[in-house]
Design a protein around this motif. Structure first.
Motif, PDB file in Angstrom:
ATOM      1  N   GLN A 158       0.830  -1.194   0.000  1.00  0.00           N
ATOM      2  CA  GLN A 158       0.000   0.000   0.000  1.00  0.00           C
ATOM      3  C   GLN A 158       0.871   1.252   0.000  1.00  0.00           C
ATOM      4  OE1 GLN A 158      -3.088   0.064   2.943  1.00  0.00           O
ATOM      5  NE2 GLN A 158      -3.463   2.242   2.721  1.00  0.00           N
ATOM      6  N   LEU A 159       1.955   1.227   0.790  1.00  0.00           N
ATOM      7  CA  LEU A 159       2.853   2.368   0.846  1.00  0.00           C
ATOM      8  C   LEU A 159       3.528   2.592  -0.501  1.00  0.00           C
ATOM      9  CD1 LEU A 159       4.141   4.552   2.592  1.00  0.00           C
ATOM     10  CD2 LEU A 159       5.905   2.918   3.238  1.00  0.00           C
ATOM     11  N   GLU A 160       3.948   1.502  -1.143  1.00  0.00           N
ATOM     12  CA  GLU A 160       4.566   1.632  -2.458  1.00  0.00           C
ATOM     13  C   GLU A 160       3.566   2.215  -3.463  1.00  0.00           C
ATOM     14  OE1 GLU A 160       5.818  -2.309  -3.268  1.00  0.00           O
ATOM     15  OE2 GLU A 160       7.710  -2.138  -2.162  1.00  0.00           O
ATOM     16  N   GLY A 161       2.313   1.734  -3.374  1.00  0.00           N
ATOM     17  CA  GLY A 161       1.291   2.266  -4.266  1.00  0.00           C
ATOM     18  C   GLY A 161       1.028   3.735  -4.021  1.00  0.00           C
ATOM     19  N   GLU A 162       0.949   4.114  -2.731  1.00  0.00           N
ATOM     20  CA  GLU A 162       0.723   5.519  -2.394  1.00  0.00           C
ATOM     21  C   GLU A 162       1.872   6.384  -2.904  1.00  0.00           C
ATOM     22  OE1 GLU A 162       0.103   5.849   1.773  1.00  0.00           O
ATOM     23  OE2 GLU A 162      -1.628   4.504   1.779  1.00  0.00           O
ATOM     24  N   ASN A 163       3.099   5.899  -2.719  1.00  0.00           N
ATOM     25  CA  ASN A 163       4.257   6.676  -3.169  1.00  0.00           C
ATOM     26  C   ASN A 163       4.243   6.864  -4.677  1.00  0.00           C
ATOM     27  OD1 ASN A 163       5.281   6.991  -0.603  1.00  0.00           O
ATOM     28  ND2 ASN A 163       6.617   5.207  -0.702  1.00  0.00           N
TER      29      ASN A 163
END
Length: 561
Positions: free
Chosen positions: A224-229
């Motif tokens: 999720q963090l990678e997607g948000e970034n």
């Protein structure tokens, strides 16, 4: 989940105890193979997902000679209560036991599939039958000899047919909490030593389960963090040069009030307005004033997503789901989980995919492409369009039920021509930003420039104003003070704001200019009639031409509302 030192070394302690039990002299018909159990324990500790853990345990245990069937149930939220075969025995109504893994082989019928987890025993209420009793009490249920004691066996005839002699159900305990139940049916009578081994395997499985769930959570958060970034990087590169509303008109103040009213809620918002009015800015302000302001705001332009990749973009896909899917991918909904998803140009979503979007809005559930697992999502939806959705519904291009689901709280952003008071502060704001970025001395528009801007109709709204101001900032210098505005043909006209010199000589138009004039004149007629072509008060009547001629012209010039 953070585990203490004691918890980390618990598997080692269990393994040592197990080796001691295995080293004991067993003359009974059924005993575990030392090497096989050691291998199972080691492999269990290496699992990083719950599914791989459960599949490993049932498959390995079912390979022991005297074990007929192995099953694992986990405590989880009730989900199929209306179709549960033992619903009348359920008193909790909130949670129950879910069958998550099964392995074994029938000696009576080779065609029977004992690996199915969606059969008659896929759910057990807490306290119901032997499996539910284990989960509710945290105590094992052991039937050493079914022939002597069959009160815990629901189908004695099945046990007799399959040669089942014993049953053992062990609670999977971790930190005093029952996580699930491990159950085995054996072809020989059970001994105390075998039961001790099963208990240790069950507890080791519970400990490994806790670790696997922690790893899965970390992996989920990482994705999720990678997607948000990824989305945030795109957002930063595409961010508009203005970061807040500029203006003082009553129409803009009304928009502010609507934003304040809806921002604190979780209601879906539909932003309506012409292209270039600042609908994305309204969406950002709604998110910034909401309880989700510290969570991601993910923007997607629905018109830019191809039909073939719609489901993949929104819901994600698994590796190998289709040609080119070389890895797992989280979709837009996963990236916007707990945050806000801004669906710009919502009217461009193909009608055949609108049902999938409606399902997510209604059920808060979706499935990735190539995956049967249902995922839940907590996302606020803000949609925007410059289309007349009522007209699109009549044409069959937009689902009415989706419209009502989105249109919980509509916000209409007025066009720039309806709030002329905002033109001057907007123009000076854009000019100051442009000059600052170009390291040029600050200045403001003259009264003549402002008059020019006020007299223009602004079909492109705020976005067009920004572009014209940027062009003025780039081309202006100490000797030049020209402001260029498009004329009726769409071409730029140059007017010297410091000179009143007029040119009275007649001007000739090129063929291209005549064509452009016809296009602009046709578009104005269509807009004035709200794109009504035929009949009284239609655009064809206004232009003084046949409706068929107008339809041909619209197709020829590829005109669209």
């Amino acid at each position: 989940m953070l585990l203490s030192t004691v918890e980390l070394f618990l598997p080692i302690v269990l393994a040592i105890t197990l080796l001691y039990l295995l080293s004991m002299n067993m003359d009974n018909a059924f005993h575990f193979n030392n090497d096989a159990v050691q291998s199972l324990l080691l492999e269990m500790g290496q699992q990083r997902t719950t599914k791989s853990l459960f599949d490993l345990v049932v498959s390995k245990l079912s390979q022991f000679k005297h074990i007929s069937l192995v099953r694992i149930w986990l405590k989880a939220k009730g989900d199929v209560c209306s179709e549960c075969l033992v619903a009348d025995e359920c008193y909790d109504k909130n949670s129950c036991l879910h069958l998550v893994a099964s392995a074994g082989k029938s000696i009576y019928n080779d065609s029977e599939d004992w690996s199915r987890i969606n059969g008659a025993h896929k759910r057990f209420p807490l306290g119901a039958r032997k499996v539910g009793h284990i989960a509710a009490t945290g105590e094992p249920v052991v039937v050493p000899s079914i022939e002597e004691d069959s009160k815990w066996i629901a189908h004695p005839e099945w046990a007799k047919k399959e040669g089942i002699k014993g049953f053992a159900g062990q609670p999977m305990l971790f930190q005093g909490e029952v996580l699930g139940v491990l159950a085995v049916f054996t072809l020989s009578e059970l001994t105390p030593q075998v039961l001790d081994v099963l208990r240790i395997i069950a507890n080791h499985a519970a400990s490994t389960l806790a670790n696997a769930e922690a790893f899965e959570k970390i992996s989920q958060l990482k994705k999720q963090l990678e997607g948000e970034n990824e989305f945030l990087r795109k957002e930063l590169s595409n961010t508009s040069s203005y970061g807040r509303f500029i203006g003082k008109s009553a129409a803009l103040q009304h928009v502010f009030k609507q934003i304040e009213l809806v921002a604190a809620t979780d209601a879906n918002v539909l932003i309506l307005g012409e292209s270039g009015t600042g609908k994305e800015l309204v969406a950002r302000e709604v998110h910034a004033r909401s309880q989700r302001k510290n969570k991601p705001l993910i923007k997607v332009n629905c018109a830019s997503i191809s039909r073939e990749l719609f489901a993949s973009e929104f819901f994600g896909h698994t590796r190998g789901a289709f040609t080119g899917a070389v890895s797992h991918r989280e979709g837009l909904f996963a990236a916007a989980h707990t945050g806000t998803l801004f669906l710009d140009e919502i009217g461009e979503i193909p009608i055949e995919y609108q049902a999938q979007l409606l399902r997510v809005l209604q059920e808060r559930e979706y499935q990735r492409v190539g995956e049967e697992q249902t995922r839940t999502v907590d996302t606020r939806i803000i949609a925007a369009t410059n289309k007349n959705l009522h007209l699109e519904i009549e044409k069959g291009n937009f689902r009415e039920d989706l419209y009502f689901r989105l249109n919980v709280f509509p916000i209409v952003v007025p066009p720039l021509r309806e709030r002329p008071e905002d033109i001057e502060p907007l123009a000076n704001y854009f000019l100051a930003r442009c000059l600052e970025n170009m390291n040029r001395p600050s200045r403001q528009f003259s009264s003549e420039h402002i008059q020019q801007l006020m007299e223009y109709r602004w079909p492109g709204n705020v976005r067009e104003l920004q572009n014209i101001v940027e062009r003025f900032a780039i081309s202006s210098n100490a000797e030049s003070n020209h402001l260029e505005l498009p004329n009726a043909s769409g071409a730029l006209q140059e007017k010297n704001a410091s000179s009143d010199v007029s040119h009275n000589h007649e001007r000739l138009f090129t063929e291209q200019e005549v064509k452009q004039l016809q296009i602009e004149n046709t578009k104005r007629a269509l807009e004035r009639c709200n794109w009504k072509i035929y009949g009284p008060n239609g655009a064809a009547e206004l232009l003084g031409i046949k409706a068929t001629t107008l339809a041909t012209r619209i197709k020829k010039y590829n005109l669209a509302k």
